[in-house]
Motif scaffolding. Structure first.
Motif, PDB file in Angstrom:
ATOM      1  N   SER A   1       0.815  -1.224   0.000  1.00 19.88           N
ATOM      2  CA  SER A   1       0.000   0.000   0.000  1.00 19.88           C
ATOM      3  C   SER A   1       0.843   1.266   0.000  1.00 19.88           C
ATOM      4  CB  SER A   1      -0.934   0.014   1.219  1.00 19.88           C
ATOM      5  OG  SER A   1      -0.186  -0.014   2.425  1.00 19.88           O
ATOM      6  N   THR A   2       2.119   1.174   0.354  1.00 24.41           N
ATOM      7  CA  THR A   2       2.976   2.359   0.412  1.00 24.41           C
ATOM      8  C   THR A   2       3.720   2.610  -0.896  1.00 24.41           C
ATOM      9  OG1 THR A   2       4.918   1.142   1.243  1.00 24.41           O
ATOM     10  CG2 THR A   2       3.325   1.942   2.873  1.00 24.41           C
ATOM     11  N   LEU A   3       3.557   1.730  -1.857  1.00 21.71           N
ATOM     12  CA  LEU A   3       4.307   1.836  -3.108  1.00 21.71           C
ATOM     13  C   LEU A   3       3.513   2.583  -4.171  1.00 21.71           C
ATOM     14  CD1 LEU A   3       5.770  -1.791  -3.392  1.00 21.71           C
ATOM     15  CD2 LEU A   3       6.801   0.226  -2.318  1.00 21.71           C
ATOM     16  N   SER A   4       4.219   3.286  -5.045  1.00 20.79           N
ATOM     17  CA  SER A   4       3.589   3.946  -6.191  1.00 20.79           C
ATOM     18  C   SER A   4       3.242   2.905  -7.252  1.00 20.79           C
ATOM     19  CB  SER A   4       4.537   4.986  -6.781  1.00 20.79           C
ATOM     20  OG  SER A   4       5.669   4.334  -7.366  1.00 20.79           O
ATOM     21  N   GLY A   5       2.484   3.335  -8.267  1.00 24.78           N
ATOM     22  CA  GLY A   5       2.133   2.421  -9.342  1.00 24.78           C
ATOM     23  C   GLY A   5       3.361   1.856 -10.048  1.00 24.78           C
ATOM     24  N   GLY A   6       4.331   2.709 -10.305  1.00 29.24           N
ATOM     25  CA  GLY A   6       5.553   2.248 -10.959  1.00 29.24           C
ATOM     26  C   GLY A   6       6.328   1.262 -10.105  1.00 29.24           C
ATOM     27  N   GLN A   7       6.351   1.526  -8.784  1.00 31.79           N
ATOM     28  CA  GLN A   7       7.052   0.607  -7.876  1.00 31.79           C
ATOM     29  C   GLN A   7       6.320  -0.733  -7.787  1.00 31.79           C
ATOM     30  OE1 GLN A   7       7.107   3.227  -4.460  1.00 31.79           O
ATOM     31  NE2 GLN A   7       9.309   3.610  -4.691  1.00 31.79           N
ATOM     32  N   LYS A   8       4.995  -0.696  -7.774  1.00 30.30           N
ATOM     33  CA  LYS A   8       4.219  -1.940  -7.749  1.00 30.30           C
ATOM     34  C   LYS A   8       4.520  -2.781  -8.999  1.00 30.30           C
ATOM     35  CE  LYS A   8       0.372  -0.144  -5.001  1.00 30.30           C
ATOM     36  NZ  LYS A   8      -1.054   0.280  -5.008  1.00 30.30           N
ATOM     37  N   GLN A   9       4.615  -2.116 -10.156  1.00 28.95           N
ATOM     38  CA  GLN A   9       4.904  -2.878 -11.373  1.00 28.95           C
ATOM     39  C   GLN A   9       6.322  -3.430 -11.347  1.00 28.95           C
ATOM     40  OE1 GLN A   9       3.625  -4.875 -13.281  1.00 28.95           O
ATOM     41  NE2 GLN A   9       2.427  -3.550 -14.654  1.00 28.95           N
ATOM     42  N   ARG A  10       7.243  -2.720 -10.720  1.00 25.57           N
ATOM     43  CA  ARG A  10       8.601  -3.246 -10.560  1.00 25.57           C
ATOM     44  C   ARG A  10       8.601  -4.511  -9.686  1.00 25.57           C
ATOM     45  NH1 ARG A  10      13.112   0.419 -11.483  1.00 25.57           N
ATOM     46  NH2 ARG A  10      12.353   2.313 -12.488  1.00 25.57           N
ATOM     47  N   VAL A  11       7.803  -4.476  -8.619  1.00 28.38           N
ATOM     48  CA  VAL A  11       7.687  -5.665  -7.774  1.00 28.38           C
ATOM     49  C   VAL A  11       7.095  -6.819  -8.582  1.00 28.38           C
ATOM     50  CG1 VAL A  11       6.550  -6.673  -5.741  1.00 28.38           C
ATOM     51  CG2 VAL A  11       7.476  -4.343  -5.637  1.00 28.38           C
ATOM     52  N   ALA A  12       6.068  -6.512  -9.398  1.00 25.15           N
ATOM     53  CA  ALA A  12       5.448  -7.547 -10.229  1.00 25.15           C
ATOM     54  C   ALA A  12       6.458  -8.134 -11.217  1.00 25.15           C
ATOM     55  CB  ALA A  12       4.245  -6.962 -10.968  1.00 25.15           C
ATOM     56  N   ILE A  13       7.320  -7.289 -11.776  1.00 23.54           N
ATOM     57  CA  ILE A  13       8.355  -7.765 -12.697  1.00 23.54           C
ATOM     58  C   ILE A  13       9.342  -8.663 -11.957  1.00 23.54           C
ATOM     59  CG2 ILE A  13      10.306  -7.049 -14.142  1.00 23.54           C
ATOM     60  CD1 ILE A  13       8.670  -4.502 -14.790  1.00 23.54           C
TER      61      ILE A  13
END
Length: 352
Positions: free
Chosen positions: A140-152
């Motif tokens: 919940s503390t991550l930005s959209g770009g950071q969330k996609q990095r985690v997904a990658i």
């Protein structure tokens, strides 16, 4: 890993209606490249990718990974094959109850990897995507770009042979999209991955892919190198995509007259920066009126970048040309000699 599709067909039932989502498609996706599959909503691109990623079996046809047929594997072999596939999605599909690091660890836990090895792999993957300091961060503390990095990072945790990206940047703003595409290009080059990008955004194809297939009505209507598709699109749907694309730098393709544009000129190679039209006025007794213009930059592939290539600029211009037919033919010949492709805008046929 090369992916080869042979005559794939898939039909779904929607009540009493039969929907043929994939129609006899054959396609070769080369290894160690970023390959784009683009189409409008409902065109069948996601259905096609579900077949090639082994999430569903085709009604007819076959899927090959290298020389191995994989669409007809038994359950145990199919599970093992799927573990060699990475996938990222538009909406990230992360567990909100887990930290960034525990999200990356999830597929490794399923595979039964040891705790110490999991921790090492999680650190490696988060470092790869530039989030080495966010392992303990709640999602919940991550930005959209950071969330996609985690997904990658999660998709790459099992070190797959192929990575499927299903509308992976559609939920991101333009600047973040460019950053994520650059990251995918960097990772692909580093890991020698085959990457398949499913998208409805021609900008994604332009900025990330080396080859592309265009899907419409469940069928592949056009395919080839990205620079060739941008230079000389043949199908109506491809031309529509290109007419809506934003030019490099975020500026729209500039059209300052809603009427006209009888001919479309495609400038390739060194011609976008050359005064071709100025010279044309001295070669043939014609009048021309420019209606719209724009330049797209096609980035170089990873291999080309390694050799010092910076990519290619492709210019497109809509204009009217008036004059006697003999003078117009003289103008067309001059343009062709200077590497400019001329086509009639209404039917898309190249002027000979």
């Amino acid at each position: 890993m090369q992916i080869r599709l042979e005559h794939l067909t898939k039909t779904y039932l929607a009540g009493a209606e039969r929907i043929e989502a994939v129609k006899d498609n054959s396609l070769i996706i080369p290894e160690n490249k970023i390959f784009g599959i683009i189409g409008k909503s409902g065109a069948g691109k996601s259905s096609l990718v579900r077949l090639m990623s082994l999430l569903e079996a085709p009604d007819e046809g076959a899927v090959y990974y290298d020389d191995k047929r994989v669409d007809n594997l038994d359950k145990a072999a199919l599970i093992q094959q799927r573990r060699k596939i990475g996938m990222i999605f538009q909406n990230f599909n992360l567990f909100s109850s887990r930290t960034a690091g525990r999200n990356v660890a999830y597929p490794l836990e399923i595979c039964g990897m040891g705790k110490v090895e999991i921790e090492e792999r999680v650190r490696e993957m988060l470092s790869l995507v530039g989030l080495e300091d966010r392992a303990d961060a709640p999602i919940s503390t991550l930005s959209g770009g950071q969330k996609q990095r985690v997904a990658i990072a999660r998709a790459l945790a099992n070190k797959p042979d192929v990575l499927f990206c299903d509308e992976a940047t559609s939920a991101l703003d333009p600047q973040t999209t460019r950053i994520i595409l650059a990251l995918i290009r960097e990772i692909q080059a580093k890991m020698k991955l085959t990457v398949v990008m499913i998208t409805h955004q021609m900008e994604v194809v332009r900025d990330a892919c080396s080859q592309v297939a265009v899907i419409d009505g469940g069928s592949v209507v056009e395919q080839g190198r990205v620079e060739d598709i941008f230079t000389y699109p043949r199908s109506p749907v491809t031309k529509e995509f290109l007419s809506n694309i934003k030019a490099a730098g975020g500026e729209s393709f500039v059209r300052w007259s809603a009427e006209g544009g009888m001919y479309t000129l495609h400038f390739t190679g060194g011609t976008p920066g050359e005064p071709v039209l100025s010279r044309l006025s001295r070669v043939a007794d014609i009048e021309f009126n420019i209606r719209a213009a724009g330049v797209q930059h096609i980035p170089a592939s990873s291999e080309a970048e390694a050799d010092g290539h910076k990519g290619q600029d492709i210019g497109t211009m809509l204009l009217d040309i008036k004059g006697e037919q003999a003078e117009k033919e003289k103008a067309f010949a001059f343009l062709k000699e200077n590497g400019v492709i001329v086509e009639k805008t209404d039917d898309g046929k190249e002027v000979q």
